[in-house]
Motif scaffolding. Structure first.
Motif, mmCIF file in Angstrom:
data_model
loop_
_atom_site.group_PDB
_atom_site.id
_atom_site.type_symbol
_atom_site.label_atom_id
_atom_site.label_comp_id
_atom_site.label_asym_id
_atom_site.label_seq_id
_atom_site.Cartn_x
_atom_site.Cartn_y
_atom_site.Cartn_z
ATOM 1 N N VAL A 1 3.707 0.483 2.522
ATOM 2 C CA VAL A 1 3.547 -0.568 3.514
ATOM 3 C C VAL A 1 3.487 -1.896 2.778
ATOM 4 O O VAL A 1 2.697 -2.058 1.855
ATOM 5 C CB VAL A 1 2.252 -0.358 4.343
ATOM 6 C CG1 VAL A 1 2.061 -1.496 5.328
ATOM 7 C CG2 VAL A 1 2.280 0.987 5.041
ATOM 8 N N HIS B 1 3.105 -6.179 2.926
ATOM 9 C CA HIS B 1 2.606 -7.308 3.701
ATOM 10 C C HIS B 1 3.832 -8.085 4.171
ATOM 11 O O HIS B 1 4.670 -8.494 3.368
ATOM 12 C CB HIS B 1 1.694 -8.181 2.830
ATOM 13 C CG HIS B 1 1.076 -9.301 3.570
ATOM 14 N ND1 HIS B 1 1.722 -10.490 3.752
ATOM 15 C CD2 HIS B 1 -0.128 -9.400 4.187
ATOM 16 C CE1 HIS B 1 0.945 -11.304 4.442
ATOM 17 N NE2 HIS B 1 -0.187 -10.650 4.715
ATOM 18 N N MET C 1 -2.556 4.772 10.509
ATOM 19 C CA MET C 1 -2.793 3.871 9.391
ATOM 20 C C MET C 1 -2.589 2.410 9.773
ATOM 21 O O MET C 1 -3.362 1.558 9.409
ATOM 22 C CB MET C 1 -1.878 4.235 8.226
ATOM 23 C CG MET C 1 -2.175 3.465 6.959
ATOM 24 S SD MET C 1 -1.277 4.094 5.551
ATOM 25 C CE MET C 1 0.398 3.792 6.001
ATOM 26 N N VAL C 2 -1.518 2.112 10.511
ATOM 27 C CA VAL C 2 -1.233 0.742 10.925
ATOM 28 C C VAL C 2 -0.826 0.753 12.391
ATOM 29 O O VAL C 2 -0.302 1.743 12.896
ATOM 30 C CB VAL C 2 -0.085 0.109 10.091
ATOM 31 C CG1 VAL C 2 -0.490 -0.078 8.650
ATOM 32 C CG2 VAL C 2 1.176 0.923 10.181
ATOM 33 N N LYS C 3 -1.050 -0.358 13.048
ATOM 34 C CA LYS C 3 -0.598 -0.484 14.431
ATOM 35 C C LYS C 3 0.873 -0.883 14.378
ATOM 36 O O LYS C 3 1.215 -1.923 13.810
ATOM 37 C CB LYS C 3 -1.415 -1.543 15.161
ATOM 38 C CG LYS C 3 -1.008 -1.718 16.606
ATOM 39 C CD LYS C 3 -1.877 -2.744 17.286
ATOM 40 C CE LYS C 3 -1.427 -2.942 18.714
ATOM 41 N NZ LYS C 3 -2.191 -3.983 19.389
ATOM 42 N N TYR D 1 0.867 -1.173 0.000
ATOM 43 C CA TYR D 1 0.000 0.000 0.000
ATOM 44 C C TYR D 1 0.903 1.222 0.000
ATOM 45 O O TYR D 1 1.851 1.307 0.784
ATOM 46 C CB TYR D 1 -0.884 0.009 1.246
ATOM 47 C CG TYR D 1 -1.606 1.311 1.455
ATOM 48 C CD1 TYR D 1 -2.765 1.592 0.743
ATOM 49 C CD2 TYR D 1 -1.112 2.268 2.324
ATOM 50 C CE1 TYR D 1 -3.424 2.799 0.911
ATOM 51 C CE2 TYR D 1 -1.764 3.479 2.495
ATOM 52 C CZ TYR D 1 -2.915 3.735 1.790
ATOM 53 O OH TYR D 1 -3.561 4.924 1.945
#
Length: 71
Positions: free
Chosen positions: A37, A39, A17-19, A9
């Motif tokens: 980002v 995976h 946006m993300v932890k 992303y």
């Protein structure tokens, strides 16, 4: 695995946006930074494939090392 197969992303970092897995890694970013980002599992598979391409699979490198008497 190819890099284009890695789920990713691209966007603007908002801080929510993300932890984060570790707070130190996220502290290097500031609000408004453009980020990508990946995976994690996909990216690790890609790195493993890249390592095998660059250095050969472990069993291949072990065999070459043995043949050269460097073990």
């Amino acid at each position: 695995m190819r890099m284009k197969d890695v789920r990713q992303y691209a966007g603007i970092f908002t801080g929510k946006m993300v932890k984060p897995m570790d707070i130190e890694g996220i502290s290097k970013f500031k609000k408004g930074d453009k980020v990508v980002v990946f995976h994690l599992q996909d990216y690790l598979k890609f790195l493993d494939t890249l390592d095998n391409v660059m250095h050969g699979a472990e069993d291949e490198t072990d065999e070459i090392t043995h043949q050269m008497g460097m073990d």
